[in-house]
Scaffold this motif. Structure first.
Motif, PDB file in Angstrom:
ATOM      1  N   GLU A 185       8.425   7.852  -5.283  1.00  0.00           N
ATOM      2  CA  GLU A 185       9.649   7.264  -5.844  1.00  0.00           C
ATOM      3  C   GLU A 185       9.584   7.207  -7.358  1.00  0.00           C
ATOM      4  O   GLU A 185      10.571   7.481  -8.055  1.00  0.00           O
ATOM      5  N   SER A 186       8.378   6.827  -7.881  1.00  0.00           N
ATOM      6  CA  SER A 186       8.235   6.783  -9.337  1.00  0.00           C
ATOM      7  C   SER A 186       8.418   8.166  -9.948  1.00  0.00           C
ATOM      8  O   SER A 186       9.085   8.326 -10.979  1.00  0.00           O
ATOM      9  N   ALA A 187       7.812   9.176  -9.259  1.00  0.00           N
ATOM     10  CA  ALA A 187       7.957  10.543  -9.768  1.00  0.00           C
ATOM     11  C   ALA A 187       9.420  10.988  -9.716  1.00  0.00           C
ATOM     12  O   ALA A 187       9.932  11.620 -10.651  1.00  0.00           O
ATOM     13  N   GLN A 188      10.100  10.642  -8.597  1.00  0.00           N
ATOM     14  CA  GLN A 188      11.515  11.007  -8.499  1.00  0.00           C
ATOM     15  C   GLN A 188      12.344  10.304  -9.571  1.00  0.00           C
ATOM     16  O   GLN A 188      13.239  10.895 -10.175  1.00  0.00           O
ATOM     17  N   GLN A 189      12.025   9.013  -9.796  1.00  0.00           N
ATOM     18  CA  GLN A 189      12.756   8.276 -10.831  1.00  0.00           C
ATOM     19  C   GLN A 189      12.506   8.872 -12.208  1.00  0.00           C
ATOM     20  O   GLN A 189      13.427   9.017 -13.021  1.00  0.00           O
ATOM     21  N   GLU A 190      11.203   9.234 -12.452  1.00  0.00           N
ATOM     22  CA  GLU A 190      10.900   9.851 -13.748  1.00  0.00           C
ATOM     23  C   GLU A 190      11.622  11.191 -13.892  1.00  0.00           C
ATOM     24  O   GLU A 190      12.115  11.534 -14.971  1.00  0.00           O
ATOM     25  N   ALA A 191      11.685  11.944 -12.760  1.00  0.00           N
ATOM     26  CA  ALA A 191      12.392  13.225 -12.823  1.00  0.00           C
ATOM     27  C   ALA A 191      13.881  13.007 -13.098  1.00  0.00           C
ATOM     28  O   ALA A 191      14.500  13.728 -13.891  1.00  0.00           O
ATOM     29  N   ALA A 192      14.472  11.971 -12.413  1.00  0.00           N
ATOM     30  CA  ALA A 192      15.887  11.677 -12.653  1.00  0.00           C
ATOM     31  C   ALA A 192      16.112  11.253 -14.098  1.00  0.00           C
ATOM     32  O   ALA A 192      17.091  11.664 -14.750  1.00  0.00           O
ATOM     33  N   GLU A 193      15.173  10.406 -14.602  1.00  0.00           N
ATOM     34  CA  GLU A 193      15.303   9.994 -16.004  1.00  0.00           C
ATOM     35  C   GLU A 193      15.175  11.189 -16.933  1.00  0.00           C
ATOM     36  O   GLU A 193      15.887  11.295 -17.941  1.00  0.00           O
ATOM     37  N   ALA A 194      14.233  12.098 -16.579  1.00  0.00           N
ATOM     38  CA  ALA A 194      14.070  13.286 -17.417  1.00  0.00           C
ATOM     39  C   ALA A 194      15.338  14.133 -17.396  1.00  0.00           C
ATOM     40  O   ALA A 194      15.787  14.643 -18.436  1.00  0.00           O
ATOM     41  N   ARG A 195      15.929  14.283 -16.169  1.00  0.00           N
ATOM     42  CA  ARG A 195      17.177  15.050 -16.090  1.00  0.00           C
ATOM     43  C   ARG A 195      18.291  14.368 -16.878  1.00  0.00           C
ATOM     44  O   ARG A 195      19.083  15.022 -17.569  1.00  0.00           O
TER      45      ARG A 195
ATOM     46  N   GLN B 259      17.861  12.344 -19.431  1.00  0.00           N
ATOM     47  CA  GLN B 259      17.575  12.522 -20.856  1.00  0.00           C
ATOM     48  C   GLN B 259      17.948  13.931 -21.318  1.00  0.00           C
ATOM     49  O   GLN B 259      18.472  14.119 -22.419  1.00  0.00           O
ATOM     50  N   ALA B 260      17.673  14.917 -20.432  1.00  0.00           N
ATOM     51  CA  ALA B 260      18.046  16.288 -20.791  1.00  0.00           C
ATOM     52  C   ALA B 260      19.565  16.418 -20.917  1.00  0.00           C
ATOM     53  O   ALA B 260      20.079  17.045 -21.854  1.00  0.00           O
TER      54      ALA B 260
ATOM     55  N   ASN C 112      21.629  13.950 -21.549  1.00  0.00           N
ATOM     56  CA  ASN C 112      22.029  13.226 -22.765  1.00  0.00           C
ATOM     57  C   ASN C 112      21.740  14.052 -24.009  1.00  0.00           C
ATOM     58  O   ASN C 112      22.525  14.065 -24.968  1.00  0.00           O
ATOM     59  N   ALA C 113      20.572  14.735 -23.969  1.00  0.00           N
ATOM     60  CA  ALA C 113      20.231  15.573 -25.123  1.00  0.00           C
ATOM     61  C   ALA C 113      21.241  16.705 -25.284  1.00  0.00           C
ATOM     62  O   ALA C 113      21.669  17.032 -26.402  1.00  0.00           O
ATOM     63  N   GLU C 114      21.633  17.298 -24.135  1.00  0.00           N
ATOM     64  CA  GLU C 114      22.642  18.356 -24.213  1.00  0.00           C
ATOM     65  C   GLU C 114      23.962  17.815 -24.747  1.00  0.00           C
ATOM     66  O   GLU C 114      24.628  18.444 -25.570  1.00  0.00           O
ATOM     67  N   GLN C 115      24.345  16.607 -24.246  1.00  0.00           N
ATOM     68  CA  GLN C 115      25.587  16.011 -24.746  1.00  0.00           C
ATOM     69  C   GLN C 115      25.498  15.717 -26.236  1.00  0.00           C
ATOM     70  O   GLN C 115      26.445  15.965 -26.993  1.00  0.00           O
ATOM     71  N   ARG C 116      24.326  15.160 -26.653  1.00  0.00           N
ATOM     72  CA  ARG C 116      24.167  14.882 -28.088  1.00  0.00           C
ATOM     73  C   ARG C 116      24.208  16.173 -28.893  1.00  0.00           C
ATOM     74  O   ARG C 116      24.792  16.227 -29.980  1.00  0.00           O
ATOM     75  N   GLU C 117      23.567  17.223 -28.328  1.00  0.00           N
ATOM     76  CA  GLU C 117      23.585  18.505 -29.031  1.00  0.00           C
ATOM     77  C   GLU C 117      25.014  19.036 -29.151  1.00  0.00           C
ATOM     78  O   GLU C 117      25.432  19.514 -30.215  1.00  0.00           O
TER      79      GLU C 117
END
Length: 338
Positions: free
Chosen positions: A100-110, A112-113, A115-120
């Motif tokens: 679950e932690s790994a899935q949550q980290e993956a979701a957060e990473a996605r 963040q990605a 958000n990064a694309e939106q910011r870009e």
């Protein structure tokens, strides 16, 4: 699939070692005994061992083994199974939490990605707008510079016009000063003439005032005479008013008597109106009776005419019968001769 480093026999031997020491077998303890090996491989061999143990659990103990030993062994075996299940559930929960932690980290990473694309994208859009705004500012700067040059030219022209207007103003001021001096001289001359005329007017006013006072005395005398005549006329009017008031009282008395007589006449008129209504009702009744009599007379006349016609017809029949009776002997005579 199990790795080649750790074999099932190694895991079984480690489990026997733990059981001989009185410890409950678990993946971590087996690894501690072995000193190496992955948790996945040890867990697979441990599940295989447990499955084999479940299959051999119902196998009866060898003959000759005391029942007490069998019961103790069974109890120890049951406790070992419970401890193993608890340890396994602990590892499962830990694994689930890690997943679950790994899935949550993956979701957060996605996220963040994303958000990064939106910011870009936002930064790119902002950069594009900034470049457009910069180009617009350059154009506005060029326009402002052109307008500045235009206003500078107009300012130079305005300065020239102002200098020309200043020269015209100075000339106008000089002309105005000369006109003021001329006007002052004319005003002084007119003021002197007005003062002379004022003195003459004062003299004429004094003479006119004397004539006015004499005229006022005459008017006062005439007014006194008129007031006397008016007083006399007022006395005459008062006498006339008293006479008229007496006549008015007499006329009021006459009017009162006439009103009384009028009331009596109105009563008589009402009485006469009552009689008139009675007579009118009687007249209507008589008219109705007359109409009925006329209708009865008409009916009687019609009946009389009918009777006269009937009598006429009757007389005609009687005359015919008499004629027949008169001619009867003549008719009978030839018959008797025969």
């Amino acid at each position: 699939m199990a790795r080649n480093g750790i074999q099932y026999g190694d895991v079984q031997q480690a489990i026997d070692t733990l059981l001989s020491r009185g410890d409950t077998p678990s993946v971590q303890r087996i690894r501690d005994v072995l000193g190496t090996g992955s948790f996945t491989t040890i867990s697979e061999h441990f599940r295989t061992w447990r499955a084999a143990r479940e299959q051999n659990r119902d196998v009866p103990p060898p003959k000759g083994v005391p029942e007490v030993v069998v019961n103790v062994a069974s109890e120890l075996w049951r406790e070992a199974q419970e401890l193993a299940n608890e340890a396994l559930s602990h590892y499962r929960e830990e694994a689930n939490r890690q997943v679950e932690s790994a899935q949550q980290e993956a979701a957060e990473a996605r996220q963040q990605a994303a958000n990064a694309e939106q910011r870009e994208s936002a930064l790119a859009e902002h950069l594009r707008h900034t470049e457009q705004r910069l180009e617009q500012l350059h154009r506005e700067l060029a326009e402002c510079q052109a307008r500045e040059r235009h206003w500078q030219q107009q300012a130079q022209q305005a300065t020239k016009h102002a200098e020309q207007h200043l020269a015209d103003l100075q000339g106008a001021q000089r002309a105005l000063t000369a006109a003021e001096e001329d006007f002052t001289m004319q005003l002084e001359a007119k003021q002197q003439a007005w003062e002379e005329r004022l003195a003459q007017e004062e003299q004429r006013n004094e003479a006119a005032e004397a004539r006015l006072m004499a005229l006022l005395d005459t008017l006062r005398q005439e007014r006194a005479n008129e007031e006397k005549a008016l007083q006399k006329r007022l006395q005459q009017w008062e006498k006339r008013s008293e006479t008229l008031e007496q006549e008015l009282r007499n006329k009021n008395d006459t009017v009162s008597r006439l009103q009384i007589d009028n009331g009596k006449l109105e009563q008589q008129l009402q009485t006469n109106q009552g009689h008139q209504e009675t007579l009118k009702a009687a007249l209507e009744t008589a008219q109705r009776n007359l109409d009925q009599a006329r209708r009865a007379l008409e009916v009687e006349q019609q009946q009389s005419i009918a009777r006269e016609e009937w009598q006429q017809q009757l007389w005609q029949r009687m005359e015919a019968m008499q004629a027949q009776l008169a001619s009867l002997p003549e008719v009978m005579a030839p018959k008797s001769q025969e």
